[in-house]
Design an enzyme around this catalytic site. Structure first.
Site, PDB file in Angstrom:
ATOM      1  N   ASP A 217      66.148  19.445  41.046  1.00  0.00           N
ATOM      2  CA  ASP A 217      65.134  20.213  41.768  1.00  0.00           C
ATOM      3  C   ASP A 217      64.871  19.498  43.086  1.00  0.00           C
ATOM      4  OD1 ASP A 217      62.972  22.024  42.445  1.00  0.00           O
ATOM      5  OD2 ASP A 217      62.743  22.411  40.312  1.00  0.00           O
ATOM      6  N   GLY A 243      67.903  17.886  45.171  1.00  0.00           N
ATOM      7  CA  GLY A 243      68.852  18.650  45.967  1.00  0.00           C
ATOM      8  C   GLY A 243      68.436  20.092  46.101  1.00  0.00           C
ATOM      9  N   HIS A 263      65.307  35.253  38.767  1.00  0.00           N
ATOM     10  CA  HIS A 263      64.404  36.383  39.060  1.00  0.00           C
ATOM     11  C   HIS A 263      63.621  36.178  40.350  1.00  0.00           C
ATOM     12  CE1 HIS A 263      60.241  35.186  37.147  1.00  0.00           C
ATOM     13  NE2 HIS A 263      60.735  34.194  37.863  1.00  0.00           N
TER      14      HIS A 263
END
Length: 358
Positions: A217, A243, A263
């Site tokens: 993350d 990253g 989503h």
């Protein structure tokens, strides 16, 4: 009754006028946002935390929360009707119900940050422009704040912290059912793409002690991850990587898990994320999406939580919820084949979609 007393018409059980019940039902929906804001006010005033210590009178609670006693009593009356607080002895002493307990900041299954975020101006204001999003197809958040949601959130330190805390609560609520809903023991290395503070990955590694994990993350997203993983006792089996999943994803994993990631994005950016995963995946690896799944066009009505999430994606991020067929098409365009869709993971609305490299 004497002649001097007011004459009250005796109540008679009569049939409601045609449409009256439907009108009342519509008004309950119209008033729904008021209940949401009452809940949001309770969170921002830390009422649940104050009541967690001990039952309190309205006066004592007003002093503890620095609020106006009369206005607080009116809010407490609403919270009592909503089932969040109660007065067990019908006195002036208020206490939390088990339902209201989730609003504590330290609850075992918290909704504190979620309630704060979703009733805050960052979400409240764009939802007020839903009609414009429906009219134009454009994301209301950008209209209101002048930039995409994730860019705006990244520039607001307090809002960013709140957003990450809310996402962690969502992950916490789903982590155990996801861990139980799929046999992760078959995967020596699990890569959690966009996994935030590691709540989901910690649950997966706890449930499957033979597996190792890689958490990807942004630097802000993983800020709390070392503590979360250490508290779960799995830090020695997990590598934290910072990253951008639009650029690259750690290679060599046996399973790539993306929960509530795809989503957030419309098809083109979502396809880019999936392609980065496909590039990193060995031929034997699996891709596991943890998302709601809309029914097909000829299927039953969707769950309310799923259709509201779909509208939230329209308003906030420009993403969307998808049907199984739409996921299959999207995955195919990224070099992946959808091979299975699990059932809903109660009590959440999530399902696990499994794909393999083509």
């Amino acid at each position: 009754m004497t002649d001097s007393e007011p004459h009250l018409t005796e109540h008679r059980r009569t049939a409601a006028p045609a449409g009256a019940e439907d009108q009342a039902r519509a008004l309950r929906l119209v008033h729904g946002y008021m209940a949401s804001q009452a809940l949001g006010a309770a969170v921002r005033l830390n009422i649940a935390d104050a009541l967690a210590e001990s039952p309190k009178s309205c006066a004592d609670l007003a002093a503890a929360t620095d609020t106006d006693p009369d206005a607080l009593r009116r809010l407490l009356r609403a919270l009592e009707t909503l089932g969040l607080v109660e007065r067990p002895s019908r006195t002036d002493l208020f206490t939390l119900t088990s339902f209201g307990d989730v609003l504590r900041s330290d609850a075992d299954a918290p909704a504190h940050a979620l309630a704060n975020l979703f009733t805050s101006p960052a979400v409240w204001r764009p939802w007020g422009e839903l009609h414009q999003s429906v009219r134009t197809g454009a994301t209301a958040f950008e209209t209101v704040f002048g930039m995409p949601a994730f860019a705006y959130i990244g520039r607001q330190a307090e809002l960013s912290a709140l957003f990450n805390a809310a996402m962690a609560e969502t992950a916490q609520g789903a982590a155990d059912v996801v861990a139980a809903g799929c046999d992760f023991s078959r995967f020596p290395t699990v890569v959690d793409v966009g996994g935030g503070n590691g709540t989901l990955l910690a649950a997966l590694l706890t449930a499957h002690p033979g597996s190792r994990g890689v958490l990807l993350d942004t630097p802000t997203g993983v800020r709390e991850a070392p503590k979360v993983l250490a508290d779960a006792g799995v830090a020695d089996r997990c590598t934290i990587t910072t990253g951008d999943f639009f650029t690259a994803v750690p290679a060599g994993g046996d399973a790539y898990v993306l929960k509530s990631v795809i989503h957030d994005w419309d098809d083109e950016p979502a396809r880019t994320v999936l392609r980065r995963c496909r590039e990193a995946m060995p031929d034997h690896a699996k891709l596991l999406l943890v998302e709601p799944v809309l029914p097909g066009e000829n299927g039953p009505a969707a769950e309310l939580s799923v259709v509201l999430s779909d509208l939230n994606m329209l308003v906030m991020a420009g993403g969307r919820e998808r049907t199984e067929a739409e996921y299959a098409t999207l995955l195919d365009s990224a070099g992946l084949e959808l091979v299975g869709v699990g059932g809903p993971l109660a009590p959440t609305h999530f399902q696990i979609l499994e794909a393999v490299p083509r």
